[in-house]
Design a protein around this motif. Structure first.
Motif, PDB file in Angstrom:
ATOM      1  N   SER A   1      27.711  39.141  40.623  1.00 53.87           N
ATOM      2  CA  SER A   1      28.997  39.647  41.520  1.00 53.87           C
ATOM      3  C   SER A   1      29.952  39.506  40.353  1.00 53.87           C
ATOM      4  N   VAL A   2      30.610  40.588  40.413  1.00 55.32           N
ATOM      5  CA  VAL A   2      32.047  40.650  39.586  1.00 55.32           C
ATOM      6  C   VAL A   2      33.308  40.462  40.630  1.00 55.32           C
ATOM      7  N   GLU A   3      33.188  41.041  41.526  1.00 52.04           N
ATOM      8  CA  GLU A   3      34.238  40.919  42.697  1.00 52.04           C
ATOM      9  C   GLU A   3      33.590  41.660  43.807  1.00 52.04           C
ATOM     10  N   ARG A   4      34.517  41.760  45.027  1.00 50.39           N
ATOM     11  CA  ARG A   4      33.867  42.506  46.244  1.00 50.39           C
ATOM     12  C   ARG A   4      33.639  43.866  45.750  1.00 50.39           C
ATOM     13  N   ASN A   5      32.328  44.180  46.229  1.00 48.30           N
ATOM     14  CA  ASN A   5      31.754  45.418  46.157  1.00 48.30           C
ATOM     15  C   ASN A   5      31.621  46.125  44.637  1.00 48.30           C
ATOM     16  N   HIS A   6      31.504  45.144  43.588  1.00 49.62           N
ATOM     17  CA  HIS A   6      31.360  45.203  42.318  1.00 49.62           C
ATOM     18  C   HIS A   6      30.462  44.524  41.756  1.00 49.62           C
ATOM     19  N   TYR A   7      29.054  44.870  41.279  1.00 47.43           N
ATOM     20  CA  TYR A   7      27.847  43.854  40.696  1.00 47.43           C
ATOM     21  C   TYR A   7      27.632  44.507  39.296  1.00 47.43           C
ATOM     22  N   GLN A   8      27.367  43.787  38.295  1.00 50.01           N
ATOM     23  CA  GLN A   8      26.815  44.170  37.270  1.00 50.01           C
ATOM     24  C   GLN A   8      25.492  43.442  36.730  1.00 50.01           C
TER      25      GLN A   8
ATOM     26  N   HIS B   1      27.005  48.897  35.534  1.00 47.27           N
ATOM     27  CA  HIS B   1      27.684  48.337  36.954  1.00 47.27           C
ATOM     28  C   HIS B   1      27.517  49.290  37.806  1.00 47.27           C
ATOM     29  N   ILE B   2      27.502  48.583  39.060  1.00 46.81           N
ATOM     30  CA  ILE B   2      26.890  49.085  40.251  1.00 46.81           C
ATOM     31  C   ILE B   2      28.189  48.827  41.409  1.00 46.81           C
ATOM     32  N   HIS B   3      28.735  49.885  41.911  1.00 47.54           N
ATOM     33  CA  HIS B   3      29.756  49.774  43.024  1.00 47.54           C
ATOM     34  C   HIS B   3      29.335  49.838  44.475  1.00 47.54           C
ATOM     35  N   THR B   4      29.584  49.182  45.465  1.00 53.48           N
ATOM     36  CA  THR B   4      28.949  49.569  46.768  1.00 53.48           C
ATOM     37  C   THR B   4      30.193  49.675  47.633  1.00 53.48           C
ATOM     38  N   ARG B   5      29.914  49.897  48.864  1.00 53.75           N
ATOM     39  CA  ARG B   5      30.685  49.807  50.122  1.00 53.75           C
ATOM     40  C   ARG B   5      30.530  48.935  51.092  1.00 53.75           C
ATOM     41  N   TYR B   6      31.448  47.937  51.563  1.00 58.05           N
ATOM     42  CA  TYR B   6      31.507  47.083  52.580  1.00 58.05           C
ATOM     43  C   TYR B   6      30.495  46.387  52.444  1.00 58.05           C
ATOM     44  N   CYS B   7      30.325  45.714  50.988  1.00 59.45           N
ATOM     45  CA  CYS B   7      29.237  44.568  50.797  1.00 59.45           C
ATOM     46  C   CYS B   7      29.795  43.364  50.318  1.00 59.45           C
ATOM     47  N   ASP B   8      29.441  42.486  50.679  1.00 61.14           N
ATOM     48  CA  ASP B   8      29.966  40.988  50.790  1.00 61.14           C
ATOM     49  C   ASP B   8      28.898  39.892  50.148  1.00 61.14           C
TER      50      ASP B   8
END
Length: 96
Positions: A29-36, A43-50
């Motif tokens: 996790s990098v931050e909410r809705n952002h993973y790498q 880099h993967i951006h999501t929606r409503y993912c905690d």
């Protein structure tokens, strides 16, 4: 003969356009809705993912411009993917 060859080339090109990719990734996790990925190339951006991840295995299911793009975590949690940036491939793929 030329028209037949051209039709075959166009048909094979069209078949690859909407192909769904299933990519195993090791993410954090990098931050909410952002993973790498661990090596920081994707880099993967999501929606409503905690979901919180640190060096976790996941499966990225992605079809460019598709409506069913998702990131499936080892825990079973599934999150909608909105955008993927792959630094090694030098491109960004965006869903809807």
């Amino acid at each position: 003969m030329f028209i037949y060859a051209l039709t075959a080339i166009v048909a094979s090109s069209a078949a690859g356009v909407g192909a769904v990719e299933r990519i195993p990734v090791n993410i954090k996790s990098v931050e909410r809705n952002h993973y790498q990925t661990i090596e920081e190339s994707m880099h993967i951006h999501t929606r409503y993912c905690d979901e919180i991840a640190y060096a976790d295995s996941a499966l990225l299911v992605f079809e460019p411009y598709g409506l069913e793009n998702k990131l499936v975590f080892r825990s079973g949690v599934t999150c909608e993917v909105t955008r993927v940036y792959d630094r090694d491939a030098y491109y960004t793929r965006t869903g809807r």
